[in-house]
Design an enzyme around this catalytic site. Structure first.
Site, PDB file in Angstrom:
ATOM      1  CE  LYS A 292      -3.796  -1.990   2.755  1.00 59.12           C
ATOM      2  NZ  LYS A 292      -4.909  -1.750   1.830  1.00 59.12           N
ATOM      3  NE  ARG A 366     -10.977  -9.855  -2.139  1.00 59.30           N
ATOM      4  CZ  ARG A 366     -11.311  -8.894  -2.999  1.00 59.30           C
ATOM      5  NH1 ARG A 366     -11.638  -9.207  -4.233  1.00 59.30           N
ATOM      6  NH2 ARG A 366     -11.326  -7.636  -2.630  1.00 59.30           N
TER       7      ARG A 366
END
Length: 509
Positions: A292, A366
């Site tokens: 990130k 996920r």
């Protein structure tokens, strides 16, 4: 904070003209909280206060100093004829328009003003006000949660506390005599929900070097001990034995060992199918190899707010003693870059046997959730709800007002939406249709872990849906609602109110 309920004579909220009004006028309290309606004559307790003060409030109305506009507040001190040291007058808006939304707004305004007074106790009469479409129990829960939320402070990591803690310690809430029993139960429920929210906020606000996967596991053990729950904490070897390859692929880059947490509350017969809550527990998310940007990365300590919320919800459920079975599952890990970390293009095998091409290691939530959702099958659940700070795309779609709700079950979705509206912790339903699965196709595995920029929150939910075919399932994306940025930076405690209301409603069916 201690809450108690005081009965008044059967009345119509602010129009009370019986003994309760006299009692409130003479009550010795640091602050008496009274509602005033807009564009109508003073009534009920406000009228009696006016009489006792020889027309003070009436004169203020004529001068425009007291207009009753929604959310307005006026604080008066040491008025002759009143027993309270302070009286806080709260604008309720127009009586005909008083609904759940406006009442909650007035309540929050009253709470903000009350906290600034430094009052140690208060006599709260707003809960005796009828609200369209809501009962007294709702008003009491709303007040209790708002008061507790406003007095929450996170100071655990400060060597010196910069600001004094709110002084408020005791609040008496007034209701009609017929509502006392329900109001007392509602106050207990509100306190339990507030305690669950406080735990959720504490866990989210702790830094990643403190709130590790192991810390979350120890928190679960502490809850189990305090509320006589059963807990099971699985380490790396046990997780590997379960063939949770997707979960382990996220944890590989970190020196912090993963933990798979199972916490069980049994409030009903063992034969009753449980509600399973699954919370994303990424205690710090760097994005892994798909790193990130550095700006704002400190807020990635909040990537375990899904886990915090299911633990907070289970705490609230246990404190309330709801007569149903609830299981919390938390896959807890860090997502870090290292020489051992999963790389973009790697293919991993989930517990379900489905293979996953990891196109972006920053879509890690996920990956841990899919194995937890497969694990949930063994409990033969009545329903499974997963909660996750899953996608930035959900923030783009819904902002910071509504959590994203995804489900193929209209019944389950409607129940969650209704619970959110009642709790003031709202969600908005988004599609989870098979047509979106096309975006998740992979040339090399059964499924890719991302589906590109279009409908990013939807394809994330569609990915999870592949692992939930054996039970009723809903997914809550709380990326936009679980914490705030900027000057008010901190965890919000959402969606604990939504989840607890859903479970309260479920018990009542």
């Amino acid at each position: 904070m201690d809450f108690s309920i005081k009965a008044s004579e059967p009345s119509k909220g602010l129009k009370t003209a019986a003994a309760a009004g006299g009692d409130a006028i003479n009550v010795k309290t640091d602050c008496l909280v009274v509602g005033v309606f807009e564009q109508q004559a003073l009534s009920g307790l406000a009228k009696q206060l006016d009489t006792a003060s020889k027309g003070l409030l009436g004169r203020m109305v004529k001068r425009g100093e007291l207009d009753g506009k929604l959310g307005s507040t006026v604080l008066l001190h040491e008025v002759a004829g009143w027993g309270a040291a302070r009286v806080l007058l709260v604008g309720m808006g127009r009586e005909a328009q008083l609904n759940a939304k406006s009442f909650a707004e007035a309540t929050r305004a009253a709470v903000r003003a009350l906290i600034t007074t430094r009052a140690a106790d208060a006599f709260w009469s707003l809960t005796a006000t009828p609200v369209s479409g809501r009962d007294t129990a709702w008003a009491v829960r709303t007040a209790v949660i708002a008061l507790r939320d406003a007095t929450y402070r996170f100071t655990a990591m400060k060597s010196k506390v910069e600001a004094p803690a709110p002084a408020l310690r005791k609040v008496v809430l007034t209701v009609a005599a017929d509502d006392v029993k329900a109001a007392r139960n509602a106050a207990l429920q509100g306190g339990a929900i507030a305690n669950g929210m406080a735990l959720t906020k504490d866990l989210g606000n702790l830094p990643g070097n403190v709130c590790t996967p192991t810390y979350l596991a120890e928190t679960a053990r502490s809850l189990a001990k305090e509320f006589k729950l059963s807990s099971e904490i699985l380490g790396p070897k046990q997780i590997e034995a379960l063939k949770m390859g997707a979960f382990l692929s996220v944890s590989r880059g970190s020196v912090e060992p993963p933990r798979f947490i199972v916490l069980k509350y049994q409030g009903a017969a063992a034969k009753n199918a449980p509600i399973v809550l699954v919370g994303k527990g990424v205690t710090f998310d760097t994005g892994g190899i798909s790193l990130k940007p550095g700006e704002g990365m400190d807020e990635m300590k909040y990537d375990m707010c899904g886990a915090g919320s299911v633990l907070g919800t289970l705490r609230a459920v246990a404190e309330m003693g709801l007569k149903l079975n609830v299981i919390a599952i938390v896959p807890a890990t860090e997502n870090m870059p290292s020489g051992l970390a999963t790389k973009p293009g790697d293919i991993v095998t989930s517990m379900s046997g489905q293979t996953i091409e990891v196109l972006n290691t920053d879509a890690e939530g996920r990956l841990i959730l899919c194995d937890a959702l497969t694990y949930a099958e063994r409990f033969k659940p009545a329903a499974v709800i997963d909660v996750a700070t899953l996608t930035g795309a959900c923030i783009i779609a819904l902002g910071h007002i509504n959590s994203g709700l995804f489900s193929k079950s209209d019944v389950l979705a409607d129940q969650l939406l209704a619970a959110g509206r009642l709790a003031g912790d709202t969600a908005w339903r988004l599609p989870v249709e098979d047509e979106y699965q096309e975006q998740l196709k992979s040339n090399f595995a059964d499924v890719a872990n991302i589906g590109g920029r279009p409908a990013g929150s939807v394809t994330a939910a569609c990915f999870l849906a592949r692992f939930t075919e054996k039970y009723e399932w809903a997914h809550l994306d709380v990326a936009g609602t679980a914490w705030k940025s900027g000057a008010a930076k901190g965890a919000t405690g959402r969606p604990v109110p939504l989840l607890t209301q859903f479970l309260i409603d479920r018990e009542a069916r």
